[in-house]
Design an enzyme around this catalytic site. Structure first.
Site, PDB file in Angstrom:
ATOM      1  N   ARG A  36      33.981  87.150  14.418  1.00 40.15           N
ATOM      2  CA  ARG A  36      32.951  86.110  14.292  1.00 40.15           C
ATOM      3  C   ARG A  36      33.596  84.730  14.238  1.00 40.15           C
ATOM      4  O   ARG A  36      34.774  84.587  13.909  1.00 40.15           O
ATOM      5  CB  ARG A  36      32.119  86.294  13.024  1.00 40.15           C
ATOM      6  CG  ARG A  36      32.893  86.207  11.699  1.00 40.15           C
ATOM      7  CD  ARG A  36      32.806  84.860  11.002  1.00 40.15           C
ATOM      8  NE  ARG A  36      33.684  84.772   9.856  1.00 40.15           N
ATOM      9  CZ  ARG A  36      34.908  84.294   9.910  1.00 40.15           C
ATOM     10  NH1 ARG A  36      35.426  83.861  11.044  1.00 40.15           N
ATOM     11  NH2 ARG A  36      35.665  84.229   8.810  1.00 40.15           N
ATOM     12  N   GLU A  42      31.295  77.098   4.799  1.00 39.56           N
ATOM     13  CA  GLU A  42      32.597  77.719   4.511  1.00 39.56           C
ATOM     14  C   GLU A  42      32.843  77.769   3.008  1.00 39.56           C
ATOM     15  O   GLU A  42      32.600  76.780   2.305  1.00 39.56           O
ATOM     16  CB  GLU A  42      33.678  76.894   5.205  1.00 39.56           C
ATOM     17  CG  GLU A  42      34.779  77.702   5.814  1.00 39.56           C
ATOM     18  CD  GLU A  42      34.312  78.615   6.940  1.00 39.56           C
ATOM     19  OE1 GLU A  42      34.030  79.803   6.687  1.00 39.56           O
ATOM     20  OE2 GLU A  42      34.212  78.136   8.079  1.00 39.56           O
ATOM     21  N   ASP A  45      29.939  81.779   0.730  1.00 42.33           N
ATOM     22  CA  ASP A  45      29.342  83.131   0.606  1.00 42.33           C
ATOM     23  C   ASP A  45      29.547  83.734  -0.779  1.00 42.33           C
ATOM     24  O   ASP A  45      28.623  84.316  -1.349  1.00 42.33           O
ATOM     25  CB  ASP A  45      29.784  84.084   1.744  1.00 42.33           C
ATOM     26  CG  ASP A  45      31.271  84.333   1.869  1.00 42.33           C
ATOM     27  OD1 ASP A  45      32.058  83.677   1.153  1.00 42.33           O
ATOM     28  OD2 ASP A  45      31.649  85.199   2.692  1.00 42.33           O
ATOM     29  N   GLY A 134      44.671  87.824  12.077  1.00 46.16           N
ATOM     30  CA  GLY A 134      45.077  86.745  11.163  1.00 46.16           C
ATOM     31  C   GLY A 134      44.731  85.350  11.644  1.00 46.16           C
ATOM     32  O   GLY A 134      45.320  84.375  11.187  1.00 46.16           O
ATOM     33  N   SER A 138      37.992  87.041  11.749  1.00 44.86           N
ATOM     34  CA  SER A 138      37.516  88.298  11.166  1.00 44.86           C
ATOM     35  C   SER A 138      37.946  89.545  11.926  1.00 44.86           C
ATOM     36  O   SER A 138      37.137  90.444  12.174  1.00 44.86           O
ATOM     37  CB  SER A 138      35.991  88.306  11.040  1.00 44.86           C
ATOM     38  OG  SER A 138      35.621  87.408  10.070  1.00 44.86           O
ATOM     39  N   SER A 139      39.232  89.592  12.255  1.00 45.71           N
ATOM     40  CA  SER A 139      39.742  90.820  12.864  1.00 45.71           C
ATOM     41  C   SER A 139      39.561  91.971  11.870  1.00 45.71           C
ATOM     42  O   SER A 139      39.253  93.103  12.267  1.00 45.71           O
ATOM     43  CB  SER A 139      41.206  90.666  13.250  1.00 45.71           C
ATOM     44  OG  SER A 139      41.970  90.247  12.140  1.00 45.71           O
ATOM     45  N   ASP A 185      31.614  88.022   6.747  1.00 50.08           N
ATOM     46  CA  ASP A 185      32.263  88.560   7.945  1.00 50.08           C
ATOM     47  C   ASP A 185      31.714  89.934   8.321  1.00 50.08           C
ATOM     48  O   ASP A 185      31.414  90.209   9.483  1.00 50.08           O
ATOM     49  CB  ASP A 185      33.777  88.643   7.725  1.00 50.08           C
ATOM     50  CG  ASP A 185      34.372  87.303   7.304  1.00 50.08           C
ATOM     51  OD1 ASP A 185      33.685  86.283   7.460  1.00 50.08           O
ATOM     52  OD2 ASP A 185      35.518  87.294   6.818  1.00 50.08           O
ATOM     53  N   TYR A 235      42.994  81.964  -1.765  1.00 50.32           N
ATOM     54  CA  TYR A 235      41.588  82.384  -1.657  1.00 50.32           C
ATOM     55  C   TYR A 235      41.058  82.872  -3.005  1.00 50.32           C
ATOM     56  O   TYR A 235      40.043  82.364  -3.490  1.00 50.32           O
ATOM     57  CB  TYR A 235      41.438  83.445  -0.552  1.00 50.32           C
ATOM     58  CG  TYR A 235      40.007  83.826  -0.262  1.00 50.32           C
ATOM     59  CD1 TYR A 235      39.283  83.188   0.738  1.00 50.32           C
ATOM     60  CD2 TYR A 235      39.354  84.806  -1.009  1.00 50.32           C
ATOM     61  CE1 TYR A 235      37.960  83.525   1.003  1.00 50.32           C
ATOM     62  CE2 TYR A 235      38.036  85.145  -0.756  1.00 50.32           C
ATOM     63  CZ  TYR A 235      37.350  84.506   0.250  1.00 50.32           C
ATOM     64  OH  TYR A 235      36.043  84.844   0.493  1.00 50.32           O
TER      65      TYR A 235
HETATM   66  C1  GLA Z   1      37.042  84.541   4.683  1.00 47.48           C
HETATM   67  C2  GLA Z   1      36.223  85.527   3.865  1.00 47.48           C
HETATM   68  C3  GLA Z   1      34.736  85.197   3.923  1.00 47.48           C
HETATM   69  C4  GLA Z   1      34.492  83.720   3.580  1.00 47.48           C
HETATM   70  C5  GLA Z   1      35.418  82.813   4.380  1.00 47.48           C
HETATM   71  C6  GLA Z   1      35.322  81.368   3.961  1.00 47.48           C
HETATM   72  O1  GLA Z   1      36.722  84.677   6.037  1.00 47.48           O
HETATM   73  O2  GLA Z   1      36.407  86.841   4.340  1.00 47.48           O
HETATM   74  O3  GLA Z   1      34.013  86.048   3.065  1.00 47.48           O
HETATM   75  O4  GLA Z   1      34.614  83.502   2.204  1.00 47.48           O
HETATM   76  O5  GLA Z   1      36.777  83.216   4.250  1.00 47.48           O
HETATM   77  O6  GLA Z   1      34.076  80.858   4.267  1.00 47.48           O
END
Ligand code: GLA
Length: 391
Positions: A36, A42, A45, A134, A138-139, A185, A235
């Site tokens: 995606r 950003e 979520d 990476g 969203s791999s 994702d 993160y």
């Molecule tokens: C990564 C996480 C998501 C989201 C984004 C930032 O992709 O997997 O859940 O938090 O970072 O928006």
């Protein structure tokens, strides 16, 4: 020129041939799920906020079938996967649960198998992907959701709903690779629809399709091909800071905070945590406004909000990096560009740029010339979510 998008049929062909070579028969089943790009919203979520991603024509494919060996045997052909490229393990039971461990890619597989409702039977499978590993596209979610979809076909037991499927895949990612991701994702990978972006309310898990089918408008993804080591540790610390500030403000999540409340309590919050929370509160408002602007075809407003999102991620949330800032600035300076921003978790990965279709080549040229690194480009239309495909 942008990278060609490898057609699903070619990926399937490659996976089928590898399966045939390894297991001596054609695979009876196949499933795929997309990566995606997040247009805006950003780091919202996991704060119960709004996100606005679209599914990509870059996908992970899983082909395979039941196995008589008593084992689950999975081989990856995905570029960049760590060695060994094949793993075997017994289907988990209460007495012998699966545990995470190397190779890294196999944790996504084991996480999904461990979280597949009702358990799995022995199977053998080959997977491959066009989602760059990476790169913030969203791999991992595409692998999880593709495998879950494959296991649904294998066992004949479908998840109660696509939401349920996304939640199980998110749980897999929390428990095995140990990444405390939000739901965005997995949700978009399960639920994407061609020609639409999806506004997702990450509290209610309700979602609204927003058409994005105007052929005069393009979405350009630029992979910086850098990934800073910070990603893993920063993160969870951002996530913790947001949850701590919500607790301090006396709200369930930052979704429930307003700028007025945040300003009122400024003295009780560290300067850094205040900026983190300000990003989240303003980003949720921007996401709602941008989804409306996209729905109205008001790309100037949508683009301005994307630029503002980038500034907020750079200055307040501090998850951008020099390479992403450079790509964002270069893109924004091109005629016909509405807006540009970093996309995904940050510290490298990709930017996403909304622009006129007629400006795509000029924008790519400007970024190629001005960027200190070596970027890769994808021009993508919103694609479909996970599905079983004919073998
Ligand atoms: C990564 C996480 C998501 C989201 C984004 C930032 O992709 O997997 O859940 O938090 O970072 O928006």
């Amino acid at each position: 020129m942008a990278e060609p998008i490898v057609p699903l049929e070619s990926l399937l062909k490659e996976a089928r041939a590898a399966f045939q070579a390894e297991f001596g028969r054609p695979p009876p089943l196949a499933a795929c799920a997309p990566g995606r790009v997040n247009l805006i919203g950003e780091h919202t979520d996991y704060n119960d906020g709004l996100v606005f991603p679209m599914a990509l024509p870059l996908v992970t494919v899983v082909v395979g079938g039941p196995s008589a060996s008593g084992q689950c045997h999975v081989t990856t052909l995905a570029a960049g996967a760590d060695q060994p490229l094949s793993v075997q393990f017994a289907p988990p039971s209460a007495a012998a649960p699966l545990t995470p461990g190397p190779p890294a890619w196999s944790n996504y597989v084991k996480g999904v198998v461990a979280n597949f409702k009702g358990g799995v039977e022995p199977f053998e499978a080959v997977l491959t992907s066009t989602v760059p590993l990476g790169a913030g596209l969203s791999s991992s979610a595409s692998l999880e959701v593709a495998l879950y979809t494959f296991l649904e076909a294998l066992t004949g037991r479908a998840a109660e709903s696509l939401r349920e499927k996304a939640l199980q895949c998110q749980k897999a990612e929390h428990e095995f690779p140990g990444m405390p991701c939000g739901i965005m994702d997995q949700f978009i990978s399960a639920m994407g629809q061609a020609d639409n972006a999806l506004l997702i309310d990450c509290r209610s898990l309700e979602s609204t399709l927003v058409p994005l089918a105007d052929h005069q408008i393009s979405v350009l993804i630029t992979n910086s091909n850098v990934r800073h080591a910070l990603t893993g540790s920063e993160y969870p610390s951002r996530r913790r800071a947001c949850h701590e500030t919500a607790r301090l403000l006396g709200v369930k999540a930052l979704r429930d905070a307003s700028m007025a409340l945040l300003d009122e309590r400024k003295a009780d919050i560290s300067e850094e945590d205040f900026r983190r929370a300000r990003h989240v509160v303003t980003e949720i408002a921007r996401t709602e406004a941008a989804a409306t602007a996209f729905a109205d075809g008001d790309y100037a407003t949508a683009g301005r909000l994307m630029n503002e999102s980038h500034a907020s991620l750079r200055n307040d949330f501090e998850v951008s990096c020099a390479e992403l800032d450079q790509l964002q600035e270069l893109a924004s300076s091109v005629d016909g560009v509405f807006g540009s921003r970093m996309t995904g978790g940050g510290f490298g990965g990709c930017t996403v740029t909304l622009l006129k279709q007629t400006s795509v080549e000029a924008c790519i040229a400007r970024m190629r010339e001005g960027f200190s690194g070596k970027a890769t480009f994808y021009v993508c239309r919103p694609a479909d979510g996970a599905r079983v495909v004919p073998t």
